[in-house]
Design a protein around this motif. Sequence first.
Motif, short mmCIF file in Angstrom:
data_model
loop_
_atom_site.label_atom_id
_atom_site.label_comp_id
_atom_site.label_asym_id
_atom_site.label_seq_id
_atom_site.Cartn_x
_atom_site.Cartn_y
_atom_site.Cartn_z
N ASN A 1 49.07 42.84 -9.80
CA ASN A 1 48.78 42.99 -11.22
C ASN A 1 47.97 41.80 -11.72
O ASN A 1 48.28 40.66 -11.40
CB ASN A 1 50.07 43.07 -12.04
N LEU B 1 62.26 54.54 -20.65
CA LEU B 1 61.41 53.94 -19.63
C LEU B 1 62.04 52.67 -19.08
O LEU B 1 61.95 52.38 -17.89
CB LEU B 1 60.03 53.61 -20.20
N ASP C 1 65.77 48.11 -11.69
CA ASP C 1 64.51 48.40 -11.02
C ASP C 1 63.39 48.77 -12.00
O ASP C 1 62.26 49.02 -11.60
CB ASP C 1 64.71 49.54 -10.01
N SER C 2 63.71 48.80 -13.28
CA SER C 2 62.69 49.06 -14.30
C SER C 2 62.05 47.78 -14.81
O SER C 2 61.06 47.84 -15.54
CB SER C 2 63.32 49.79 -15.49
N ASP D 1 60.72 43.57 -14.55
CA ASP D 1 60.08 42.58 -13.69
C ASP D 1 60.78 41.23 -13.72
O ASP D 1 60.52 40.39 -12.87
CB ASP D 1 58.61 42.40 -14.11
N ARG E 1 61.87 44.39 -7.38
CA ARG E 1 61.64 45.59 -8.20
C ARG E 1 60.59 46.49 -7.53
O ARG E 1 59.56 46.01 -7.05
CB ARG E 1 61.14 45.21 -9.60
N PHE F 1 61.24 50.43 -3.13
CA PHE F 1 61.96 51.65 -2.73
C PHE F 1 61.32 52.31 -1.51
O PHE F 1 61.51 53.48 -1.24
CB PHE F 1 62.09 52.64 -3.89
N TYR G 1 49.54 54.28 -17.75
CA TYR G 1 49.49 52.81 -17.78
C TYR G 1 48.43 52.23 -16.82
O TYR G 1 48.57 51.11 -16.35
CB TYR G 1 50.87 52.19 -17.45
N ASN H 1 55.80 54.75 -14.53
CA ASN H 1 56.39 53.46 -14.89
C ASN H 1 57.20 52.85 -13.74
O ASN H 1 57.49 51.68 -13.73
CB ASN H 1 57.28 53.61 -16.12
N ARG H 2 57.56 53.67 -12.75
CA ARG H 2 58.40 53.18 -11.67
C ARG H 2 57.58 52.67 -10.49
O ARG H 2 58.13 52.08 -9.57
CB ARG H 2 59.38 54.26 -11.23
N HIS H 3 56.27 52.93 -10.51
CA HIS H 3 55.43 52.56 -9.37
C HIS H 3 54.41 51.49 -9.76
O HIS H 3 54.02 51.41 -10.92
CB HIS H 3 54.69 53.79 -8.84
N ASN H 4 53.97 50.74 -8.77
CA ASN H 4 52.90 49.77 -8.99
C ASN H 4 51.52 50.32 -8.64
O ASN H 4 50.51 49.79 -9.09
CB ASN H 4 53.14 48.50 -8.17
N TYR H 5 51.50 51.34 -7.80
CA TYR H 5 50.22 51.91 -7.36
C TYR H 5 50.28 53.43 -7.42
O TYR H 5 51.34 54.03 -7.22
CB TYR H 5 49.91 51.50 -5.90
N THR I 1 45.87 50.39 -9.30
CA THR I 1 47.01 49.57 -9.71
C THR I 1 47.46 50.02 -11.10
O THR I 1 46.65 50.14 -12.01
CB THR I 1 46.63 48.08 -9.76
N ILE I 2 48.77 50.25 -11.23
CA ILE I 2 49.32 50.70 -12.52
C ILE I 2 49.62 49.43 -13.32
O ILE I 2 50.77 48.99 -13.45
CB ILE I 2 50.56 51.59 -12.30
N THR I 3 48.59 48.85 -13.84
CA THR I 3 48.65 47.49 -14.37
C THR I 3 49.57 47.34 -15.57
O THR I 3 50.15 46.28 -15.78
CB THR I 3 47.23 47.05 -14.79
N ARG J 1 52.31 49.10 -16.29
CA ARG J 1 53.69 49.58 -16.17
C ARG J 1 54.64 48.43 -16.54
O ARG J 1 54.33 47.25 -16.36
CB ARG J 1 54.00 50.11 -14.78
N GLY J 2 55.78 48.80 -17.06
CA GLY J 2 56.78 47.77 -17.37
C GLY J 2 56.44 46.93 -18.58
O GLY J 2 57.16 45.98 -18.88
#
Lengths: 375, 372
Positions: free
Chosen positions: A2, A293, A349-350, A352, A371, A374, B54, B346-350, B364-366, B368-369
């Motif tokens: 990120n 979320l 897990d939601s 960071d 996080r 999975f 996202y 929202n649960r994944h990064n990619y 990349t799901i920049t 999220r979160g």
Amino acid sequence: MNNDSSISKYTKTSSDLGTKVEKLPTPSLLLDIEIVRSNYASIAKKYKNTACKMRQHGKNLKTPKLALMQIEAGGTVNGICSAKVSEAEVMVSGGIKDILITNQIVTPDKIKRMCKLSKLADIKVCVDNLENVRLISEIASTLDTTIGILIEIETNMKRAGVRTIEYAINIVKLIDTLPNIQFRGIMSHQALYEYQGEKHRKDTAKNTISKCLEFKKAIESEGFPIEIVSSGETFTYDVSPKMPGVTEVEGGTYALMGTVYSFLKDFEVANKLLTTIINKPDPQTIVCDIGYLSMPRAGDELLQIENLPNVKFQDMYKYHTVFTSSSEIPINIGAKVKLIPNYQDPLIDSWDEFFIIENDILIEILPITGRGTFH
Amino acid sequence: MESPISKPIGSDVQDLDTPSLTVDLDVFEENISQLTKFFSTQKLDLITRSDTHYTPSLTSLQQKDQSPNSLIAVSTLEQAEVFANSGFNNLLIMNFFIDTNKIKKLAQLSLLTKIFITIDNEEHLEVINQVIQTSNFKIPALVRLRTNNSFFGCPPGKQLTNLIKKIIQTKTIHFSGIIDYSDKTQYSHTTEKTEYTFSKAEPAPTSNINTLTSVFEKLNEQKINCEMLIVDDNYRYDLISDNNVTHYITGIDLIGDKSFLNLQNPVQLLSTVTSCPETNQFILDAGLKSTGIQSGVITDTTNTALIPSSYSAEHLIFRKPDDFSNNTAIGKKFYIQPQNIPEIFNRHNYVYGIRKNKLESIYTITARGKYK
């Protein structure tokens, strides 16, 4: 990956260490570290003089530092459980040296990764299938390592795990013939689907663990010694040590807790969600700036607001949760409250990062490095 | 950090690490094309909803046929920061926030990019006005209009008119228009032998649009300039273009909605069978952590849909009916059709861009979160 570097100048300005909880940005995941220490001390005390020890589960912590705290506090096997290979990698990189992967790892890619990890730590994995055993042996041989194998036994969850003693013995015999894998023992996980009083809880624990111990007896009678019997979880924490033959318990929830296990009086809820009241459409209704979320839905009726026991969960949206009361709610728009969650795994897990608090002061921002692991 | 085993571009989808979030680029692009074509004949502008995924890269795909500075809808200030950093310079933040630190950050971000905010009550307005009163520019604001029994939005009538007049009097906020708000966030699905669809549980009624346009006309009568009249995803596309609506927010091209233009669902989660402990049972390596709490369904070659018989954080457990045709042996891979697109993203990064079963891109799901 990120690209957060240029964002942080905006997002972190109100979460400096030393900030009082009520000044922190919302929504935030709080962790009261004093309560975590207290929960860990309860385990250390309970397992101090027992043959059975705690093998804490990392799937709800997702953070090596929190797992190491329990190992340092005592009462453990000096190792933990991980749900997935990628989660185990995070834990090993964080300093954990002994890991039991509590699921089946079946794809060649993941088995290779697990084998590589076994060169850094004592890695054990659960199996319930002959073909899986052959594949692990084959790949471990290629990579010149040895993987510890536990057979998963189904005791009451109706998911993975062998169903019959005969099949378990067949797996043990196969392991005995194959290179680069070592039979270490058996594992079972249990669930308490509904709390119906202490007697029912303890009976459920005894019945399910006893089923696992029947497999132990049968396998040993075939001449295969068993080093590890990993059986039980948080709801059996006080039963497992009293059952001869059980060597370790896979406790997870006790560390941070949730309202779902509020009947376990040795532990308190350490993880809470800080949220702001952003709307009060009528005196008996409030709307918080947190939704499903970041606080995944599960048993919503158990979700509570700290110090407001008469205010009840009403509904939840992506970014908002609505609470109502039969009388006027004594807080207004802009007020911050702590929500007490009911279920941890998808919740942690939601996020960071944990905001670690002590005496309602932010003392650390702890990244949840596991996080999303999975895989 | 999530750490799937990386695979080179061009890899077969069956070789991807699981559970993996995928978007079928052919389907997604066709949806975008259909949507753009439909709305090009209407007299309103599309606002791309980015809080379904996202992912700035997906927003770029959605916007490729739109005007360069068209508006992007996000939910939170943090999401706005991510999209601003990714080069988007015309953003609408849909959620309310009244925390003074957030408002200060909003003012900072507004120096770099144009940010629209939404307001629905005078308390909210006063806090914003107090915090950013030293700024030498006006932040554009839309008033959220309550069009049904929602907990949000200012009800139409005197309360709304007073709020708008107060906004106009402030030195820090510019009244830009009205945006509707009605609860339409719940997803439902049907599982049938031949077909399953995902649709909103309750499409917004005609009265929502009527309320919105009625308010617009009354403001006109009072000589209050309402530049923007925005409808937020109501799935009644046919109602919109005959009114004074200027903008329409949609993320439907990603979600798919067969009831409109026969859009298809491009998003799926690839998962692997890890256990078959009984002859009619199989277990996937995807659980609530990777699917979201609403899990999902799988289908076989005859499009028979199966919902999980139970689930956990790391598992979906299925009972296989006799007529389920697919091989469910350990190691086999299945696509799970998610039930809630924003939650699974929202649960994944990619998210993996797939075309004709080959990996074409990794996004990349920049954002999220980014809940704050």
